[in-house]
Design a protein around this motif. Sequence first.
Motif, short mmCIF file in Angstrom:
data_model
loop_
_atom_site.label_atom_id
_atom_site.label_comp_id
_atom_site.label_asym_id
_atom_site.label_seq_id
_atom_site.Cartn_x
_atom_site.Cartn_y
_atom_site.Cartn_z
N UNK A 120 39.09 1.29 -30.49
CA UNK A 120 39.49 1.39 -29.05
C UNK A 120 40.62 2.38 -28.44
N UNK A 121 40.94 3.30 -29.45
CA UNK A 121 41.77 4.42 -29.14
C UNK A 121 40.93 5.66 -29.41
N UNK A 122 40.83 6.60 -28.43
CA UNK A 122 39.98 7.84 -28.86
C UNK A 122 40.88 8.71 -29.76
N UNK A 123 40.16 9.23 -30.78
CA UNK A 123 40.92 10.29 -31.68
C UNK A 123 42.06 9.64 -32.57
N UNK A 124 41.97 8.24 -32.59
CA UNK A 124 42.97 7.78 -33.59
C UNK A 124 42.49 7.26 -34.79
N UNK A 125 43.40 7.87 -35.82
CA UNK A 125 42.67 7.66 -37.14
C UNK A 125 44.00 7.65 -38.04
N UNK A 126 43.82 7.74 -39.24
CA UNK A 126 44.76 7.64 -40.45
C UNK A 126 44.21 7.69 -41.65
N UNK A 127 45.12 7.65 -42.99
CA UNK A 127 44.70 8.05 -44.15
C UNK A 127 45.52 6.79 -45.03
N UNK A 128 44.51 5.63 -45.40
CA UNK A 128 45.26 4.80 -46.26
C UNK A 128 45.48 5.52 -47.70
N UNK A 129 46.50 4.92 -48.34
CA UNK A 129 46.59 5.22 -49.60
C UNK A 129 45.98 4.78 -50.62
N UNK A 130 45.76 3.31 -50.57
CA UNK A 130 45.09 2.45 -51.24
C UNK A 130 44.61 1.59 -50.49
N UNK A 131 43.47 1.19 -50.41
CA UNK A 131 42.91 -0.06 -49.60
C UNK A 131 41.78 -0.67 -50.31
N UNK A 132 41.83 -1.96 -50.57
CA UNK A 132 40.91 -2.67 -51.72
C UNK A 132 40.95 -4.14 -51.43
N UNK A 133 40.22 -4.74 -52.30
CA UNK A 133 39.84 -6.30 -52.23
C UNK A 133 40.18 -6.98 -53.43
N UNK A 134 40.91 -8.20 -53.63
CA UNK A 134 41.00 -8.81 -54.50
C UNK A 134 40.25 -10.20 -54.45
N UNK A 135 40.12 -11.08 -55.15
CA UNK A 135 39.31 -12.50 -55.07
C UNK A 135 39.76 -13.16 -53.60
N UNK A 136 41.25 -13.24 -53.58
CA UNK A 136 41.65 -13.98 -52.49
C UNK A 136 42.33 -13.36 -51.21
N UNK A 137 42.41 -12.18 -51.25
CA UNK A 137 42.84 -11.30 -50.24
C UNK A 137 42.59 -9.89 -50.16
N UNK A 138 42.78 -9.28 -49.10
CA UNK A 138 42.55 -7.80 -48.95
C UNK A 138 43.93 -7.23 -49.06
N UNK A 139 43.85 -6.25 -49.65
CA UNK A 139 45.14 -5.38 -50.23
C UNK A 139 45.46 -3.99 -49.63
N UNK A 140 46.32 -3.73 -49.07
CA UNK A 140 46.78 -2.44 -48.25
C UNK A 140 48.00 -1.94 -48.83
N UNK A 141 48.07 -0.76 -49.62
CA UNK A 141 49.03 -0.37 -50.47
C UNK A 141 49.43 0.96 -49.81
N UNK A 142 50.71 1.16 -49.74
CA UNK A 142 51.36 2.45 -49.19
C UNK A 142 52.29 3.12 -49.82
N UNK A 143 52.45 4.43 -50.16
CA UNK A 143 53.53 5.15 -50.94
C UNK A 143 54.22 5.84 -50.14
N UNK A 144 55.59 5.53 -50.37
CA UNK A 144 56.52 6.24 -49.51
C UNK A 144 57.47 7.09 -50.56
N UNK A 145 57.57 8.20 -50.84
CA UNK A 145 58.33 8.85 -51.95
C UNK A 145 59.53 9.62 -51.55
N UNK A 146 60.06 9.16 -50.26
CA UNK A 146 61.58 10.05 -50.14
C UNK A 146 62.62 9.13 -50.61
N UNK A 147 63.66 9.65 -50.55
CA UNK A 147 65.04 9.10 -50.86
C UNK A 147 65.82 8.51 -49.80
N UNK A 148 65.13 8.43 -48.67
CA UNK A 148 65.92 7.87 -47.55
C UNK A 148 66.15 6.16 -47.51
N UNK A 149 66.18 5.71 -46.24
CA UNK A 149 66.39 4.56 -45.98
C UNK A 149 65.26 3.47 -46.49
#
Length: 395
Positions: A120-149
């Motif tokens: 619903x938003x033109x030219x709106x996209x992104x890249x998932x780090x890991x996207x997958x499925x387990x038996x009882x749920x969908x899994x969306x997993x993101x890496x953040x490698x900075x040392x900040x907050x």
Amino acid sequence: MSASVIVPDHTARAHSTVVGGSSAGRVLQCPGSVQLCSMYPNIESEFAAEGTAFHMALDMIFSGIAKEDRDVIGLTFNGYVITEEMFEEGIVPILEHWDALDQELGGIDYFSERRVTFPGIENAFGTTDLIGTAKDRTVVYDFKLGRGVAVSAEDNPQMKYYALAAMHSEGTKHFFAPDKPVEVFIAQPRVGDGEPFSRWATSVKQLEAFGVELRHAVETALQPDAPLKMGPYCKFCSAKSGCPLYQNVARDGLKIDRDQMVEHLEEWLPQADLLIELGNFIKTLAHDQMEKGAAIRGWKLVNKRLTRSWKSDEAAIKYFTKIGLPAADRHVKKIISPAQAEKALKAARLPDTLPDHLVEKVSSGTTLAPESDKRPAVSIASGALKMLAERLAGR
């Protein structure tokens, strides 16, 4: 690593210029930033560049290109060499956490680095780090490698953006079902304070509601009078130097004296980090321009502090042997740290819970944090507080 990978997708990491995962929270709160950011191209910081290198190394592992996890050590990604230290402190904890999660959920089938399109938003996209499925749920997993907050997965706009985009993208939409929970995870093993891993469960219906909310925000953002609002998200906004709210805060801050500032600290503390970020952004912008050949009167580029390392450990040892340096003096022996001990004990299949009488946790001091911070408040004795006030008054 034990989870099973589906056909890997090696689309280059990219970010939408309209709204993406990292900017979704800002666009929801500050729609006016969209048009401002279009006039101020984003400059990749050295921290972001290093983070991209980490992501590329992790993709090589998760997609199965690397035969062994350690094969990424010594390789160059995005101009950064993955060192032993980077591997141990950034990559290993993520691999261990993912393997534990895979076992907990009974196996996860996933894609690594998958490009997804927001509905619903033109030219709106992104890249998932890991996207997958387990038996009882969908899994969306993101890496953040900075040392900040530390960033929490709970109700996180970036994670909701990726999840909804994946739910409406070919190749990943079959991971989702109306009655199947969606659980999002954020892994940031190098963060200084806070939990390195967080998780939060939501539903398909709630994600669709988020999509409606974000689409309305983008519609508002395209209006000529789209509102601006300052907040923590300003830290990563590329339009800080041209934002009238920032300019007003900076101007007003210079007008008041110390006593007035003390009286209104509750109002000014939320602005402090934003003003620091504005200064850092100006410096980053100037550095970028000078590296491209621009001249700025009164300023120059210089080398950072030089660090020394052996060109060849073997050659250095041969030299020390030749000139007679005792073998015992050629190496420094130091007991391993508690964190290294836990890893070593676990690898040796020994009890990895360290006794309390062996380990102490000492803070280097106190730091300011908003009430929403999950860390407990530090109590300062009234006498110590009085002494601190007297010392400050005597300056």
